[in-house]
Design a protein around this motif. Structure first.
Motif, PDB file in Angstrom:
ATOM      1  N   VAL A   1      32.103  48.497   5.560  1.00 12.52           N
ATOM      2  CA  VAL A   1      30.687  48.863   5.902  1.00 12.52           C
ATOM      3  C   VAL A   1      30.543  50.494   5.926  1.00 12.52           C
ATOM      4  O   VAL A   1      31.371  50.959   6.394  1.00 12.52           O
ATOM      5  N   THR A   2      28.832  49.999   5.414  1.00  6.39           N
ATOM      6  CA  THR A   2      28.907  51.696   4.356  1.00  6.39           C
ATOM      7  C   THR A   2      28.151  51.758   6.118  1.00  6.39           C
ATOM      8  O   THR A   2      28.136  51.615   7.036  1.00  6.39           O
ATOM      9  N   GLY A   3      28.904  53.895   6.109  1.00  6.88           N
ATOM     10  CA  GLY A   3      29.180  54.579   7.252  1.00  6.88           C
ATOM     11  C   GLY A   3      30.514  54.377   8.022  1.00  6.88           C
ATOM     12  O   GLY A   3      30.369  55.106   9.539  1.00  6.88           O
TER      13      GLY A   3
ATOM     14  N   THR B   1      35.986  48.293  -1.403  1.00  9.94           N
ATOM     15  CA  THR B   1      34.644  47.261  -1.247  1.00  9.94           C
ATOM     16  C   THR B   1      34.059  48.416   0.181  1.00  9.94           C
ATOM     17  O   THR B   1      33.895  47.958   0.888  1.00  9.94           O
ATOM     18  N   VAL B   2      33.105  49.195  -0.850  1.00 11.46           N
ATOM     19  CA  VAL B   2      32.121  49.441   0.819  1.00 11.46           C
ATOM     20  C   VAL B   2      30.685  48.304   1.046  1.00 11.46           C
ATOM     21  O   VAL B   2      29.780  49.018  -0.361  1.00 11.46           O
ATOM     22  N   VAL B   3      30.571  47.734   1.905  1.00 12.89           N
ATOM     23  CA  VAL B   3      29.232  46.768   1.296  1.00 12.89           C
ATOM     24  C   VAL B   3      28.053  47.193   2.495  1.00 12.89           C
ATOM     25  O   VAL B   3      28.062  48.323   3.626  1.00 12.89           O
TER      26      VAL B   3
ATOM     27  N   PRO C   1      28.983  53.220  -0.673  1.00  8.70           N
ATOM     28  CA  PRO C   1      28.807  52.028  -1.415  1.00  8.70           C
ATOM     29  C   PRO C   1      29.098  53.056  -3.008  1.00  8.70           C
ATOM     30  O   PRO C   1      30.183  52.485  -3.847  1.00  8.70           O
ATOM     31  N   SER C   2      28.906  53.982  -3.257  1.00  5.87           N
ATOM     32  CA  SER C   2      29.521  54.633  -4.187  1.00  5.87           C
ATOM     33  C   SER C   2      31.015  55.116  -4.472  1.00  5.87           C
ATOM     34  O   SER C   2      31.745  55.481  -4.598  1.00  5.87           O
ATOM     35  N   GLN C   3      31.740  54.761  -3.567  1.00 10.63           N
ATOM     36  CA  GLN C   3      32.734  54.840  -2.703  1.00 10.63           C
ATOM     37  C   GLN C   3      33.575  53.740  -3.080  1.00 10.63           C
ATOM     38  O   GLN C   3      35.214  53.370  -2.985  1.00 10.63           O
ATOM     39  N   THR C   4      32.911  52.819  -3.769  1.00  9.35           N
ATOM     40  CA  THR C   4      33.449  51.116  -4.279  1.00  9.35           C
ATOM     41  C   THR C   4      34.318  51.747  -5.065  1.00  9.35           C
ATOM     42  O   THR C   4      33.553  51.693  -5.797  1.00  9.35           O
ATOM     43  N   SER C   5      35.536  51.640  -5.526  1.00  9.66           N
ATOM     44  CA  SER C   5      36.366  51.484  -5.511  1.00  9.66           C
ATOM     45  C   SER C   5      38.429  51.261  -6.024  1.00  9.66           C
ATOM     46  O   SER C   5      38.133  50.844  -5.576  1.00  9.66           O
ATOM     47  N   LEU C   6      38.372  51.250  -7.281  1.00 14.19           N
ATOM     48  CA  LEU C   6      40.184  51.125  -6.914  1.00 14.19           C
ATOM     49  C   LEU C   6      41.342  52.639  -6.913  1.00 14.19           C
ATOM     50  O   LEU C   6      40.683  52.959  -8.058  1.00 14.19           O
ATOM     51  N   TYR C   7      41.588  52.516  -5.828  1.00 13.00           N
ATOM     52  CA  TYR C   7      42.267  54.232  -5.808  1.00 13.00           C
ATOM     53  C   TYR C   7      44.363  53.893  -6.130  1.00 13.00           C
ATOM     54  O   TYR C   7      44.431  52.806  -5.604  1.00 13.00           O
TER      55      TYR C   7
END
Lengths: 112, 112
Positions: A14-16, A110-112, A83-89
């Motif tokens: 989750v966010t945060g 995924t950051v929701v 949410p901007s850190q939702t990505s493939l790492y």
């Protein structure tokens, strides 16, 4: 062939929230890297390290911390996920003086 | 400032055709230029590379060309196969260190 293992392979937070992505390489490479991959932006370097205890800043470090605890282990920390850190790492490694980079299979965050 | 620019972003070719991907770079101190291939669900893997002292390198159906004066490189795939469908990244580095700069990638689809 170099083996780079990432965990987890998928993560939803989750966010945060706090997130730690783990990476282990088993070929005693000096260099380890964390990249993020986003459509239209390719592979962007977040942090990298050339040995235990060493940390170098990459091109997109904001919001990320990293720690290299041993020759084998490199961690990426998101302390206040957004949410901007939702990505493939991707984690990767390479040997001193050898420019071939070996990548892990990636962690989808995924950051929701 | 993006160090390596890649085009096109996506490309579709028919089986048996020739695929051409191109890249350009800014920094004249770059002297090592790898191409990485990435299949879905996998990390990128080194496909072929070239040093700035050469202008062409072949590996089977894959050939990379380097033009130092124009600061451009290209990847040609002859007799393209559906199994070549992947994302391709060009990259550049100075082989005196392990920092690699990636382009944004080209998503290739080869239709049977």
């Amino acid at each position: 062939e170099a083996a780079v293992t990432q965990s987890p392979r998928n993560k939803v937070t989750v966010t945060g929230g706090n997130v730690t992505l783990s990476c282990r390489q088993t070929n005693s490479h000096n260099y380890m890297y964390w990249y993020r991959q986003d459509t239209g932006h390719g592979l962007r370097l977040i942090h990298y390290s050339y040995g235990a205890g060493n940390l170098q800043i990459g091109d997109v470090p904001d919001g990320y911390k990293a720690t290299r605890t041993t020759q084998e282990d490199f961690f990426l920390l998101l302390e206040l996920a957004s949410p901007s850190q939702t990505s493939l790492y991707f984690c990767a490694s390479s040997d001193e003086g050898d420019t071939e980079v070996f990548f892990g299979k990636g962690t989808r965050l995924t950051v929701v | 400032q993006q160090q390596v620019r890649q085009s096109p972003q996506s490309l579709t070719v028919w089986e048996g055709g020739t695929t051409v991907l191109t890249c350009s770079y800014e920094d004249s101190t770059f002297n090592y230029f790898p191409w990485y291939q990435q299949f879905p669900g996998e990390g990128p893997a080194l496909l072929i590379s070239i040093l700035s002292v050469s202008d062409k390198k072949e590996d089977g159906r894959f050939t990379t060309f380097f033009n130092k004066r124009e600061k451009k490189l290209s990847l040609h795939i002859i007799d393209s196969q559906p199994g070549d469908s992947a994302t391709y990244f060009c990259a550049a580095s100075r082989n005196s260190n392990n920092r690699i700069f990636f382009g944004d990638g080209t998503q290739l689809v080869v239709k049977p």
